[in-house]
Structures are given as structure tokens and as C-alpha cells.
Design a protein around this motif. Structure first.
Motif, PDB file in Angstrom:
ATOM      1  N   SER A 152       3.838   5.920   5.430  1.00 33.30           N
ATOM      2  CA  SER A 152       4.928   5.792   4.456  1.00 33.30           C
ATOM      3  C   SER A 152       6.266   5.612   5.167  1.00 33.30           C
ATOM      4  O   SER A 152       6.510   6.199   6.217  1.00 33.30           O
ATOM      5  N   LYS A 153       7.105   4.783   4.552  1.00 33.15           N
ATOM      6  CA  LYS A 153       8.379   4.513   5.217  1.00 33.15           C
ATOM      7  C   LYS A 153       9.410   5.598   4.958  1.00 33.15           C
ATOM      8  O   LYS A 153      10.507   5.572   5.509  1.00 33.15           O
ATOM      9  N   LYS A 154       9.056   6.550   4.093  1.00 36.36           N
ATOM     10  CA  LYS A 154      10.002   7.631   3.827  1.00 36.36           C
ATOM     11  C   LYS A 154      10.188   8.504   5.078  1.00 36.36           C
ATOM     12  O   LYS A 154       9.269   8.641   5.880  1.00 36.36           O
ATOM     13  N   ALA A 155      11.372   9.093   5.202  1.00 29.46           N
ATOM     14  CA  ALA A 155      11.620   9.976   6.337  1.00 29.46           C
ATOM     15  C   ALA A 155      10.722  11.197   6.208  1.00 29.46           C
ATOM     16  O   ALA A 155      10.672  11.832   5.162  1.00 29.46           O
ATOM     17  N   LYS A 156       9.981  11.505   7.266  1.00 35.88           N
ATOM     18  CA  LYS A 156       9.059  12.633   7.208  1.00 35.88           C
ATOM     19  C   LYS A 156       9.817  13.962   7.214  1.00 35.88           C
ATOM     20  O   LYS A 156      10.898  14.070   7.784  1.00 35.88           O
ATOM     21  N   THR A 157       9.197  14.960   6.589  1.00 38.70           N
ATOM     22  CA  THR A 157       9.739  16.316   6.674  1.00 38.70           C
ATOM     23  C   THR A 157       8.698  17.180   7.369  1.00 38.70           C
ATOM     24  O   THR A 157       7.617  16.706   7.680  1.00 38.70           O
ATOM     25  N   LEU A 212       0.835  -1.201   0.000  1.00 35.85           N
ATOM     26  CA  LEU A 212       0.000   0.000   0.000  1.00 35.85           C
ATOM     27  C   LEU A 212       0.872   1.254   0.000  1.00 35.85           C
ATOM     28  O   LEU A 212       0.554   2.260  -0.628  1.00 35.85           O
ATOM     29  N   ASP A 213       1.969   1.139   0.698  1.00 36.15           N
ATOM     30  CA  ASP A 213       2.937   2.212   0.811  1.00 36.15           C
ATOM     31  C   ASP A 213       3.391   2.743  -0.562  1.00 36.15           C
ATOM     32  O   ASP A 213       3.351   3.943  -0.837  1.00 36.15           O
ATOM     33  N   GLU A 214       3.775   1.809  -1.466  1.00 35.91           N
ATOM     34  CA  GLU A 214       4.179   2.221  -2.820  1.00 35.91           C
ATOM     35  C   GLU A 214       2.975   2.733  -3.596  1.00 35.91           C
ATOM     36  O   GLU A 214       3.070   3.685  -4.364  1.00 35.91           O
ATOM     37  N   TRP A 215       1.854   2.052  -3.404  1.00 33.28           N
ATOM     38  CA  TRP A 215       0.647   2.366  -4.142  1.00 33.28           C
ATOM     39  C   TRP A 215       0.243   3.827  -3.926  1.00 33.28           C
ATOM     40  O   TRP A 215      -0.102   4.551  -4.860  1.00 33.28           O
ATOM     41  N   VAL A 216       0.298   4.235  -2.661  1.00 33.34           N
ATOM     42  CA  VAL A 216      -0.148   5.571  -2.277  1.00 33.34           C
ATOM     43  C   VAL A 216       0.669   6.672  -2.968  1.00 33.34           C
ATOM     44  O   VAL A 216       0.168   7.750  -3.259  1.00 33.34           O
TER      45      VAL A 216
END
Ligand SMILES: Nc1ncnc2c1ncn2[C@@H]1O[C@H](COP(=O)(O)OP(=O)(O)OP(=O)(O)O)[C@@H](O)[C@H]1O
Ligand SMILES: [Mg+2]
Lengths: 279, 259
Positions: free
Chosen positions: B221-226, A79-83
Motif C-alpha cells: 500500500s502506498k499509504k505511510a506505514k504506522t 490492487l492497492d485501492e482494491w485491498v
């Protein structure tokens, strides 16, 4: 290959017996604007959730067939990529307010913060998106203090600002007045012309006829019909199956029976009706 | 409805520019020093020499004195009377009311406690008035507070008034269908029941929708938040924080040493 590719998709929510989607086949090209119509419970929202990856990654349940969007396969990606590729806005704007932000500006920036957009890009992107949907004047208001229609614009802007490749909208104008509806349709049309693919559930037939490239009619989880807006929206099949019909279509259908409407096709919009009666 | 959902007032002041954590530490230090200091006049001193000047430095005098009148004074007044009447200390009776004696000592004691309460609430009010909630949360998240935790706190603060408003709407709707919400106590308890299911089940559906909505905006999301705001944390902030910690330690040591 098509941008959206649904192949024989059947889906059942957990603990339910009848599938909410049955053998759906749907191909949509990049930059196309597709409208979905159908009566209550037809599976329109479920289809939206499927395109946005929430079925099956959020709702669980049983799914069969293949779902491919923007080169991703739902059985393989998270879902993470999907979003990051697909934006979803739905009907009730109140529940789409994050609740974590105190102003509209912050609310719109929320998705950018979460996906790690650098701060110096964030501000111009939020400002640009707000200008696009004409809500720059609401920037400092609390999202909770807005009217339903204004909240819907904020919800739409919050998704647009993330620049998705596919925009999935589930009745995004339900609380808007005609002026707001026209503006939003205009914005969405513009996004589609800019290359964004759009799938939108909508009941306002005249607007669909004016703006969408294609209409898909759903009933009982199945595709009943699909094609050019005017073709689908004026077909007997839809009228027989209890779909909502534009008042110009139903009026001229009567007129045609009485021999007052001379053309082959029935109209959906006022302009088409006026044009047809002139001849 | 509520246009202002937080206490925060936007101003351009030295206090507003401090790092949120520094302001938390400041408020806590004022509270701790007023509790631990061995001298009775510390609280009065803190109020006059620290809090009042800070209120003016933070340019929130209007808002502070309004909340002082509406919130702090009544609370402190209540504490004062409770202590003055029911604190069984001292011999010097000043006056006598029914079976209660008011002594000079109990009066003084009550005054001190009331001042201390005033200092505590004031310190906290000052913090709320000058700290942007989103900035506070961003800063704490950056320092390692899990974002889910921050989200729960801040959204609860925002959503409670909304739930309250919705309860009102449901009550109005049920009442227009003949529900009795105004007669005797027991009848009213009974009439809460029809209110519960729309509120709770409505909320469950809403929770699901909200979860989808924030998920669609990359919350997990696994990206580092800003962060939208640049949250300054200057070396002066660190200096102030350590200074305050040392002050608190000194007052604790003094308390232990002198008693
Ligand atoms: N979370 C859920 N759990 C179980 N069943 C569900 C869930 N959501 C929807 N359904 C069922 O799936 C079917 C399709 O529902 P869906 O919400 O997709 O319809 P819809 O076309 O969007 O209707 P509407 O016009 O009312 O929005 C319905 O029979 C509905 O009861
Ligand atoms: Mg729906």
C-alpha cells in the motif's frame, strides 16, 4: 446498482487454454451472505481472486467482461485501492501468516500498520477483533505454534480487523472442528448483518443451509445454478453433476423414492430432516 | 513446535528501553573497541566491567549465562586450543606434545584471542536478548530501510526453522514409502533427490500464496506505514550513540598512534 456486479466475465490464467471462469454473471447486494459450492477445479478460488482484485492484477492472464465491486471497476482501479475495500482469506492458514511478526497480536496488527492506521486506534481494533473471533487468549503466542484451526482464526481475524466492505473467504473453516466452524459461521453471519458483504467458498452444506442467504453452484468455470440454499443444495442437478450433498439430503432422497418422505422439499440439515419425518 | 523463535526475552529493564539502533551501536562499539584498542587487557576489561554489568542491568543474566555455557565457551575454547597449538611464537616452552611446542607466549596470545571472541559473541548475544525483532525492524524501516528488505530478513529468520521442520516431514513420508536415507553416503546423496521437488515446488506455491496474503493486508500500500509499538528514541539515546562513536574513533586513533 448491486454491490458486486460481474458481467459476462471470462478469464484464462497465463499459458492455459481453457478458461478458469466462463461467462460469469453475478450480482450481490450489500450485506448479503453468498456461499459458493463446486467440485475441485470448478473455479471457486479463481472467482475469489477475481472479487479480491488479484485476478487480473496479480495473476495477469486474459480477462473479458466487467468486474465491479463497491463502486470500483477492476479495469480502472489498482490492487492497492482494491485491498482497502475487499478482504481475502484462503484455505491454507500456514501460508497466510505474514512471517514478519512474532506474536498473534502483532500478526493481526500487520494490515493496520501497512495501511497507516494510527497507533492509538490500532490496539483497540486488534483487541476487539480478537474478542469477536474468540482468540484473545492467543495474543502472545507465536503464530507458528498454533494448530491449523487456530491459525485459520488468526487469518480471518487479520482480515476482519481491516474492516473491509466485502469479505471473500475461500474455505476458511477447512481445518476447524465442528465447534470452531459454528463459531466462525456465527461471526460471519453477524458481520453480514452489520452490513458487510460476504462471499464464502465452503463444502460444509449443512452450515451453508443454516447461515447463507444465497448459494451459487459453479462447475467447469460456469454458474450451474444459483438460488436459496435449500433449493440449490437439494436439487437433482447438483447431485447429477457430482457435487457434494449433505447426508440428510441423500438419505431422504432415498426415503422419498420409497414413499417415506412426504414433503415436497428435501432437507439439508438434521433439524429439517427431523422436522420433516415428524409430519 | 518452536514457541520461541527469537532470542529476545521480554523484561522491563533500562537496556530494553533503549532504542534498537542504540543497542546495535553499543554492540558494534564493544566489538570495534576490543579489536582496535592497543592494550591487551581491553578485552578482559570490557568483559568484566562492561558486558557482565550490562547483562545484569538488562535482567537477562540467566539467559546470557546459559548461552555462554552452550555457545560462547565452546567457541572460545576451540579458538584457544587452535591458537595455543599452532601459533609459532615465543621461546619459553612450557610443555611439548608430539611435534607441537606450547610456549608461554602462544598460550598468552591464545588467551587474548579467546577473550576477544568471547567479547564479540557476548556483545551480539546481549543485543539479541534485549531487542525485540519487530521493534528493530520497525525502527530501521522508519529510518529509511526499505520495508521489503526488512521483510526479507525477518521472514527468513522465521521461516528457516519451518522449512527444516517440513523437510523432516517429507523425509518421514518418503521413508515410510521405502526411501533409504540411512545407509552409505552415496546412496544417501541419491536419496536427497526425491526430497528436493516437494520442498522446492511446494515452496514456490507457498511463496505465491504468501505474496497474495501479505498483499491482501496492504503490504505494498502506498499509504505511510504506522507501527504498533511506540519506539522511543530519547535524547539520551542520541547522546549514548555519539559517545560510543567517539570512543571507537579514540581507540582507532590510539591504535594508529601507538603502533
Ligand atoms: N495459478 C494458476 N495457473 C494456471 N491455472 C490455474 C492456476 N490456478 C488454478 N488454475 C486452473 O484453473 C482452474 C480452476 O481452479 P480453481 O483453483 O479456481 O478451482 P477450485 O474450484 O478452487 O478448486 P478446489 O476445490 O480444488 O480448490 C483449474 O483448472 C486449475 O487447474
Ligand atoms: Mg480452491
Amino acid at each position: 446498482m448491486a454491490f458486486i456486479n460481474l458481467n459476462n466475465v471470462t478469464y484464462k490464467y497465463p499459458l492455459t487454454k481453457t478458461p478458469a471462469l466462463q461467462n460469469i454473471n453475478l450480482q450481490v447486494n450489500e450485506g448479503e451472505f453468498v456461499a459458493i459450492v463446486g467440485p475441485n477445479g470448478a473455479g471457486k478460488s479463481t472467482l475469489c481472486y477475481t472479487l479480491a482484485g488479484f485476478v487480473p492484477h496479480f495473476f495477469k492472464g486474459e480477462i473479458s467482461g466487467t468486474v465491479e465491486v463497491a463502486g470500483m471497476d477492476s479495469s480502472k482501479s489498482t490492487l492497492d485501492e482494491w485491498v482497502l475495500n475487499v478482504g481475502l482469506a484462503f484455505q491454507n492458514p500456514f501460508n497466510q501468516i505474514s512471517g514478519a511478526k512474532y506474536t498473534v497480536f502483532e500478526e493481526i496488527a500487520f494490515g493496520l500498520e501497512n495501511t497507516g492506521v494510527p497507533r492509538n486506534e490500532m490496539k483497540p481494533r486488534v483487541e476487539e477483533a480478537m474478542k469477536l473471533t474468540d482468540i484473545s487468549n492467543l495474543a502472545d503466542r507465536s503464530p507458528y505454534s498454533l494448530s491449523g484451526g487456530q491459525q485459520q482464526r488468526v487469518a480471518l481475524t487479520s482480515i476482519l480487523v481491516m474492516r473491509p466492505k466485502l469479505l471473500v473467504l475461500d474455505e476458511p473453516t477447512s481445518q476447524m472442528d465442528p465447534i470452531g466452524t459454528r463459531e466462525v459461521f456465527g461471526v460471519i453471519r453477524k458481520m453480514a448483518e452489520g452490513g458487510m458483504t460476504v462471499v464464502m467458498v465452503e463444502h460444509k452444506m449443512e452450515w451453508i443451509a443454516n447461515f447463507a442467504d444465497r448459494v451459487v453452484a459453479l462447475k467447469d468455470g460456469q454458474v450451474l445454478m444459483e438460488g436459496k440454499p435449500n433449493e440449490v443444495l437439494t436439487s437433482e442437478l447438483l447431485a447429477e453433476n457430482g457435487f457434494g450433498v449433505s447426508r440428510y439430503t441423500s438419505t431422504t432422497r432415498e426415503a422419498k423414492k420409497q414413499g417415506l418422505w412426504k414433503k415436497e422439499n428435501l432437507p439439508v440439515t438434521l433439524d429439517e430432516a427431523v422436522e420433516g419425518f415428524k409430519k | 513446535m518452536h514457541e520461541r523463535l527469537s532470542f529476545f526475552v521480554k523484561r522491563d529493564s533500562a537496556l530494553h528501553h533503549l532504542n534498537p539502533l542504540t543497542k546495535i551501536v553499543l554492540a558494534l562499539s564493544i566489538i570495534l573497541v576490543s579489536i582496535f584498542s592497543p592494550w591487551y587487557w581491553t578485552s578482559h576489561g570490557l568483559l568484566l566491567v562492561v558486558i557482565v554489568p550490562l547483562v545484569f542491568i538488562g535482567k537477562v543474566a540467566n539467559e546470557y549465562f546459559t548461552s555462554a555455557l552452550r555457545l560462547i565457551l565452546p567457541a572460545a575454547g576451540f579458538i584457544f586450543f587452535m591458537q595455543a597449538f599452532f601459533q609459532p611464537i615465543g621461546q619459553t616452552v612450557i610443555f611439548n606434545f608430539w611435534f607441537l611446542d606450547i610456549t608461554q607466549e602462544s598460550l598468552l596470545f591464545a588467551f587474548r584471542i579467546a577473550t576477544r571472541i568471547t567479547v564479540m559473541i557476548s556483545a551480539f548475544t546481549l543485543f539479541l536478548l534485549t531487542t525485540h525483532p519487530s521493534e528493530l525492524m520497525s525502527d530501521l524501516t522508519r529510518r529509511g530501510l526499505p520495508p521489503q528488505f526488512a521483510y526479507v530478513i525477518i521472514s527468513t529468520l522465521q521461516i528457516l526453522p519451518q522449512m527444516q521442520a517440513k523437510a523432516q516431514t517429507i523425509i518421514a513420508a518418503q521413508r515410510s514409502r521405502g526411501l533409504d536415507t540411512e545407509s552409505t553416503f552415496f546412496k544417501r546423496i541419491g536419496s536427497v533427490v526425491p526430497l528436493v521437488s516437494p520442498l522446492v515446488f511446494g515452496s514456490l506455491v507457498e511463496v505465491e500464496e504468501r505474496a497474495i496474503a501479505i498483499e491482501a493486508r496492504g503490504f505494498t500500500s502506498k499509504k505511510a506505514k504506522t507501527s504498533l509499538y511506540e519506539i522511543s528514541d530519547r535524547s539520551s539515546d542520541k547522546f549514548i550513540r555519539w559517545g560510543l562513536v567517539i570512543l571507537v574513533i579514540i581507540s582507532i586513533v590510539l591504535k594508529l598512534w601507538l603502533s
